[in-house]
Design a protein around this motif. Structure first.
Motif, PDB file in Angstrom:
ATOM      1  N   THR A 140       0.841  -1.189   0.000  1.00  8.93           N
ATOM      2  CA  THR A 140       0.000   0.000   0.000  1.00  8.93           C
ATOM      3  C   THR A 140       0.876   1.239   0.000  1.00  8.93           C
ATOM      4  OG1 THR A 140      -1.718  -1.153   1.242  1.00  8.93           O
ATOM      5  CG2 THR A 140      -1.800   1.242   1.271  1.00  8.93           C
ATOM      6  N   GLY A 141       0.471   2.253  -0.746  1.00  7.76           N
ATOM      7  CA  GLY A 141       1.180   3.517  -0.755  1.00  7.76           C
ATOM      8  C   GLY A 141       0.229   4.662  -0.490  1.00  7.76           C
ATOM      9  N   LEU A 142       0.780   5.849  -0.271  1.00  6.80           N
ATOM     10  CA  LEU A 142      -0.009   7.055  -0.066  1.00  6.80           C
ATOM     11  C   LEU A 142       0.128   7.913  -1.324  1.00  6.80           C
ATOM     12  CD1 LEU A 142      -1.729   8.551   2.063  1.00  6.80           C
ATOM     13  CD2 LEU A 142       0.374   9.658   2.837  1.00  6.80           C
ATOM     14  N   TYR A 143      -0.964   8.061  -2.056  1.00 10.70           N
ATOM     15  CA  TYR A 143      -0.970   8.817  -3.308  1.00 10.70           C
ATOM     16  C   TYR A 143      -1.591  10.197  -3.057  1.00 10.70           C
ATOM     17  CZ  TYR A 143      -0.200   4.211  -5.410  1.00 10.70           C
ATOM     18  OH  TYR A 143       0.310   2.982  -5.733  1.00 10.70           O
ATOM     19  N   TYR A 144      -0.996  11.233  -3.629  1.00  9.20           N
ATOM     20  CA  TYR A 144      -1.523  12.567  -3.345  1.00  9.20           C
ATOM     21  C   TYR A 144      -1.432  13.486  -4.558  1.00  9.20           C
ATOM     22  CZ  TYR A 144       3.482  13.621  -2.672  1.00  9.20           C
ATOM     23  OH  TYR A 144       4.845  13.759  -2.836  1.00  9.20           O
ATOM     24  N   ASN A 145      -2.357  14.427  -4.600  1.00 12.05           N
ATOM     25  CA  ASN A 145      -2.408  15.455  -5.624  1.00 12.05           C
ATOM     26  C   ASN A 145      -1.318  16.478  -5.300  1.00 12.05           C
ATOM     27  OD1 ASN A 145      -3.106  18.004  -6.889  1.00 12.05           O
ATOM     28  ND2 ASN A 145      -5.132  17.150  -7.326  1.00 12.05           N
ATOM     29  N   GLN A 146      -0.273  16.519  -6.097  1.00 14.16           N
ATOM     30  CA  GLN A 146       0.883  17.360  -5.787  1.00 14.16           C
ATOM     31  C   GLN A 146       0.530  18.845  -5.695  1.00 14.16           C
ATOM     32  OE1 GLN A 146       4.311  16.668  -8.251  1.00 14.16           O
ATOM     33  NE2 GLN A 146       4.399  14.486  -7.799  1.00 14.16           N
ATOM     34  N   SER A 147      -0.296  19.323  -6.597  1.00  7.08           N
ATOM     35  CA  SER A 147      -0.625  20.746  -6.579  1.00  7.08           C
ATOM     36  C   SER A 147      -1.461  21.112  -5.358  1.00  7.08           C
ATOM     37  CB  SER A 147      -1.359  21.143  -7.865  1.00  7.08           C
ATOM     38  OG  SER A 147      -2.586  20.461  -7.979  1.00  7.08           O
ATOM     39  N   ASP A 163     -10.317   4.679  -7.083  1.00  5.53           N
ATOM     40  CA  ASP A 163      -9.364   5.555  -6.394  1.00  5.53           C
ATOM     41  C   ASP A 163      -8.826   6.608  -7.350  1.00  5.53           C
ATOM     42  OD1 ASP A 163      -9.560   4.057  -4.032  1.00  5.53           O
ATOM     43  OD2 ASP A 163      -8.019   2.657  -4.694  1.00  5.53           O
ATOM     44  N   VAL A 164      -8.515   6.192  -8.559  1.00  6.42           N
ATOM     45  CA  VAL A 164      -7.979   7.106  -9.564  1.00  6.42           C
ATOM     46  C   VAL A 164      -9.001   8.188  -9.897  1.00  6.42           C
ATOM     47  CG1 VAL A 164      -7.142   7.287 -11.936  1.00  6.42           C
ATOM     48  CG2 VAL A 164      -6.422   5.366 -10.515  1.00  6.42           C
ATOM     49  N   ASP A 165     -10.268   7.796 -10.017  1.00  2.48           N
ATOM     50  CA  ASP A 165     -11.330   8.760 -10.309  1.00  2.48           C
ATOM     51  C   ASP A 165     -11.432   9.827  -9.215  1.00  2.48           C
ATOM     52  OD1 ASP A 165     -12.077   7.380 -12.623  1.00  2.48           O
ATOM     53  OD2 ASP A 165     -13.544   6.153 -11.558  1.00  2.48           O
ATOM     54  N   LEU A 166     -11.365   9.395  -7.966  1.00  2.00           N
ATOM     55  CA  LEU A 166     -11.525  10.322  -6.843  1.00  2.00           C
ATOM     56  C   LEU A 166     -10.391  11.335  -6.790  1.00  2.00           C
ATOM     57  CD1 LEU A 166     -12.729   7.864  -4.042  1.00  2.00           C
ATOM     58  CD2 LEU A 166     -14.089   9.562  -5.268  1.00  2.00           C
ATOM     59  N   LEU A 167      -9.162  10.866  -7.008  1.00  2.00           N
ATOM     60  CA  LEU A 167      -8.020  11.779  -6.961  1.00  2.00           C
ATOM     61  C   LEU A 167      -8.018  12.712  -8.175  1.00  2.00           C
ATOM     62  CD1 LEU A 167      -5.690  12.023  -4.855  1.00  2.00           C
ATOM     63  CD2 LEU A 167      -4.223  10.956  -6.550  1.00  2.00           C
ATOM     64  N   SER A 168      -8.310  12.175  -9.333  1.00  2.00           N
ATOM     65  CA  SER A 168      -8.266  12.989 -10.558  1.00  2.00           C
ATOM     66  C   SER A 168      -9.394  14.021 -10.596  1.00  2.00           C
ATOM     67  CB  SER A 168      -8.322  12.097 -11.798  1.00  2.00           C
ATOM     68  OG  SER A 168      -9.524  11.343 -11.827  1.00  2.00           O
ATOM     69  N   SER A 169     -10.512  13.740  -9.943  1.00  2.00           N
ATOM     70  CA  SER A 169     -11.644  14.674  -9.940  1.00  2.00           C
ATOM     71  C   SER A 169     -11.519  15.738  -8.865  1.00  2.00           C
ATOM     72  CB  SER A 169     -12.953  13.904  -9.726  1.00  2.00           C
ATOM     73  OG  SER A 169     -12.976  13.331  -8.419  1.00  2.00           O
ATOM     74  N   THR A 174      -1.025   3.673 -13.065  1.00  2.00           N
ATOM     75  CA  THR A 174      -2.264   4.325 -13.497  1.00  2.00           C
ATOM     76  C   THR A 174      -2.372   5.725 -12.915  1.00  2.00           C
ATOM     77  OG1 THR A 174      -3.333   2.146 -13.551  1.00  2.00           O
ATOM     78  CG2 THR A 174      -4.772   4.066 -13.643  1.00  2.00           C
ATOM     79  N   PHE A 175      -2.054   5.871 -11.623  1.00  2.00           N
ATOM     80  CA  PHE A 175      -2.071   7.192 -11.002  1.00  2.00           C
ATOM     81  C   PHE A 175      -1.105   8.134 -11.715  1.00  2.00           C
ATOM     82  CE2 PHE A 175      -3.865   5.320  -6.990  1.00  2.00           C
ATOM     83  CZ  PHE A 175      -4.899   6.239  -6.814  1.00  2.00           C
ATOM     84  N   ALA A 176       0.067   7.609 -12.041  1.00  2.00           N
ATOM     85  CA  ALA A 176       1.106   8.453 -12.641  1.00  2.00           C
ATOM     86  C   ALA A 176       0.740   8.939 -14.032  1.00  2.00           C
ATOM     87  CB  ALA A 176       2.425   7.684 -12.693  1.00  2.00           C
ATOM     88  N   LYS A 177      -0.214   8.285 -14.665  1.00  2.00           N
ATOM     89  CA  LYS A 177      -0.565   8.629 -16.044  1.00  2.00           C
ATOM     90  C   LYS A 177      -1.903   9.353 -16.170  1.00  2.00           C
ATOM     91  CE  LYS A 177       2.218   4.744 -17.685  1.00  2.00           C
ATOM     92  NZ  LYS A 177       2.216   3.386 -18.273  1.00  2.00           N
ATOM     93  N   ILE A 178      -2.415   9.892 -15.043  1.00  2.00           N
ATOM     94  CA  ILE A 178      -3.648  10.681 -15.113  1.00  2.00           C
ATOM     95  C   ILE A 178      -3.365  11.966 -15.905  1.00  2.00           C
ATOM     96  CG2 ILE A 178      -5.373  11.965 -13.794  1.00  2.00           C
ATOM     97  CD1 ILE A 178      -4.895  10.059 -11.472  1.00  2.00           C
ATOM     98  N   PRO A 179      -4.087  12.219 -16.967  1.00  2.00           N
ATOM     99  CA  PRO A 179      -3.817  13.409 -17.799  1.00  2.00           C
ATOM    100  C   PRO A 179      -3.951  14.712 -17.003  1.00  2.00           C
ATOM    101  CG  PRO A 179      -5.299  11.882 -18.929  1.00  2.00           C
ATOM    102  CD  PRO A 179      -5.184  11.394 -17.522  1.00  2.00           C
ATOM    103  N   GLY A 180      -2.957  15.564 -17.105  1.00  2.00           N
ATOM    104  CA  GLY A 180      -3.032  16.884 -16.504  1.00  2.00           C
ATOM    105  C   GLY A 180      -2.915  16.927 -14.996  1.00  2.00           C
ATOM    106  N   LEU A 181      -2.529  15.836 -14.371  1.00  2.00           N
ATOM    107  CA  LEU A 181      -2.424  15.813 -12.910  1.00  2.00           C
ATOM    108  C   LEU A 181      -1.123  15.142 -12.490  1.00  2.00           C
ATOM    109  CD1 LEU A 181      -3.858  16.341 -10.156  1.00  2.00           C
ATOM    110  CD2 LEU A 181      -4.731  14.001 -10.305  1.00  2.00           C
ATOM    111  N   LYS A 182      -0.379  15.805 -11.641  1.00  2.00           N
ATOM    112  CA  LYS A 182       0.833  15.210 -11.099  1.00  2.00           C
ATOM    113  C   LYS A 182       0.521  14.570  -9.751  1.00  2.00           C
ATOM    114  CE  LYS A 182       4.289  18.103 -13.406  1.00  2.00           C
ATOM    115  NZ  LYS A 182       5.470  18.995 -13.220  1.00  2.00           N
ATOM    116  N   VAL A 183       0.751  13.274  -9.690  1.00  2.00           N
ATOM    117  CA  VAL A 183       0.456  12.512  -8.479  1.00  2.00           C
ATOM    118  C   VAL A 183       1.759  12.081  -7.818  1.00  2.00           C
ATOM    119  CG1 VAL A 183      -0.660  10.450  -7.543  1.00  2.00           C
ATOM    120  CG2 VAL A 183      -1.734  11.697  -9.430  1.00  2.00           C
ATOM    121  N   GLY A 228       8.460   7.655 -16.361  1.00  2.00           N
ATOM    122  CA  GLY A 228       8.093   8.690 -15.405  1.00  2.00           C
ATOM    123  C   GLY A 228       7.373   8.185 -14.180  1.00  2.00           C
ATOM    124  N   VAL A 229       7.386   6.861 -13.951  1.00  2.00           N
ATOM    125  CA  VAL A 229       6.734   6.272 -12.782  1.00  2.00           C
ATOM    126  C   VAL A 229       7.806   5.792 -11.817  1.00  2.00           C
ATOM    127  CG1 VAL A 229       5.091   4.557 -11.960  1.00  2.00           C
ATOM    128  CG2 VAL A 229       4.843   5.510 -14.261  1.00  2.00           C
TER     129      VAL A 229
END
Length: 446
Positions: A147-154, A279-285, A300-309, A384-385
């Motif tokens: 398990t990891g902790l994924y976060y919206n960098q911005s 999970d990807v939907d929630l972070l990307s939205s 998958t998280f790393a490849k969300i368009p327009g979002l740096k995770v 880039g992952v």
């Protein structure tokens, strides 16, 4: 997907109908086709590269890979046992190891391991998970997960946090530690007020500081396990426990803390988002600022368009250490196969660095062999992952295996509704004693 948290419950009832002495696999006696099943569409594609290489090295042999959705997989597998046309070999979850062995559906691999001098120490994790109480080895590890902790960098940068601060987060069940403070500050209501500011409206939250922690999953693999494990708590003691430690005060304290996040409006309540929202939907939205999620989602998280995770390790506990649950899916051979030698040849090839290094380059699963994991991490790095968080877990030995359990599907069916009721506010802390008693009854049931 890690099937241990998504088992097909219908298979539990169907298992009672399984009979031994089946007629043989679909390939038939003397066939040069080996049938292998998986529930993972990504692994089905990935292992096709191994199948192609295997066929080239063994002229005239065909490997037929079949993938079924996880919701249907174990029901279809059980039906195959009954009908006598199960696959020669298949991906399995340790949840079903006890049932399948007791029903004489799995072929022990010890003789083949000895004959080929197959070195089990090549695997980083998971070997003992596939050893039954009779001392025999019934499976070879295919993969491992954490398990990891994924976060919206911005979002975190806007809130004033650095990646290093996220990597150094600590936790305790009393006040939540530094991650508790971060979760509060990252939570924002629909008027832009943060969770730790006066006037915050917990009933109108725009962005939760953390994703859903109130999970009905009785293992807590990608939610609460990485928190409570830092207290020294484990789901069960030993390889085949006779009870699960739900009534442990450390566990109860942790569940109370998880519940407090929901009550304060810092995390979504159970059922707030449908199962179709990932999970990807929630972070990307932007509905959550960070969340705990599986290692298999990293690419998958790393490849969300327009979002740096960003990816951070799970939290440190009160004593400064981490502890991360890791389960390993494996490969079994059906006892009814008419192609036992060919099935072993295929399964043992899947358990080689030559195969795993080919199959794991997509990063959608982590191979069990360290050299192959290194190859996977290097390939993903070029895309880039960065998987350093997870490879560090392996190197620093913070991973621990979940215990094998008897009657795993029945456990899930009995315990998960109790978790759901607790997190929905329908049951109090007294439910944990009920869970522990229920687990003891099922784990000691023959």
């Amino acid at each position: 997907m890690r099937v241990r948290t998504a088992v097909a419950l219908g298979a539990a009832a169907a298992l009672t109908a399984v009979v031994s002495g089946c007629a043989g696999s679909a390939g038939g006696s003397g066939s040069k086709t080996v049938n292998w099943w998986t529930w993972d569409d990504k692994q089905a594609v990935a292992y096709q590269t191994c199948a192609t290489a295997f066929e080239q090295a063994n002229p005239g042999v065909t490997v037929k890979i079949t993938q079924y959705n996880v919701a249907d997989y174990f029901t279809k597998l059980t039906a195959g046992f009954v009908a006598g046309n199960a696959p020669d070999a298949f991906q399995d979850s340790v949840t079903f190891l006890q049932q399948y062995v007791d029903q004489h559906q799995l072929l022990p691999l010890d003789d083949d391991i000895a004959k080929d001098k197959f070195d089990l120490s090549r695997f980083s994790v998971g070997v003992d998970s596939w050893k039954y109480t009779d001392g025999k080895q019934y499976g070879l590890p295919l993969d491992w997960a954490a398990t990891g902790l994924y976060y919206n960098q911005s979002m975190l940068a806007k809130a004033g946090y650095t990646p290093q601060q996220v990597a150094d987060l600590n936790w305790n069940p009393t006040d939540g530690g530094t991650i508790g403070k971060m979760i509060a500050h990252l939570t924002v209501d629909d008027k832009g007020v943060r969770g730790d500011q006066p006037g915050f409206d917990r009933n109108h939250v725009k962005t939760y500081g953390i994703g859903q922690m109130a999970s009905k999953d009785f293992l807590g693999q990608t939610t609460w396990s990485s928190f409570v494990s830092t207290l020294g708590w484990r789901l069960g003691q030993g390889t085949w426990p006779t009870t699960l430690n739900y009534d442990d005060p450390r566990f109860v304290q942790t569940m109370d803390w998880v519940t407090s996040l929901v009550k304060k409006g810092y995390a979504p309540k159970i059922g707030e988002f449908t199962s179709s929202v990932s999970d990807v939907d929630l972070l990307s939205s932007g509905k959550v600022a960070m969340e705990t999620a599986g290692s298999w989602e990293a690419s998958t998280f790393a490849k969300i368009p327009g979002l740096k995770v960003g990816i951070a390790p799970t939290v440190m506990g009160p004593d400064g250490t981490r502890a991360v649950y890791s389960n390993s899916n494996g490969n079994n051979i059906w006892a009814g196969t008419k192609n036992a030698d060919l099935a072993w040849k295929w399964v043992s090839y899947m358990g080689s660095a030559a195969c795993q290094s080919k199959a794991s380059l997509t990063g959608t699963f982590f191979p069990s062999i360290p050299a192959s994991m290194a190859a996977s991490a290097a390939a993903l790095k070029q895309q880039g992952v960065d998987l350093t968080v997870f490879t560090d877990m392996l190197r620093n030995k913070v991973l621990y295996p979940a215990p094998d359990t008897r009657n795993g599907a029945a456990l899930q069916q009995a315990i998960e509704p109790l978790f759901e009721a607790y997190f929905a506010g329908q049951k109090s802390d007294s439910v944990f004693a009920q869970m522990q008693s229920t687990s003891k009854s099922l784990l000691t049931q023959k």
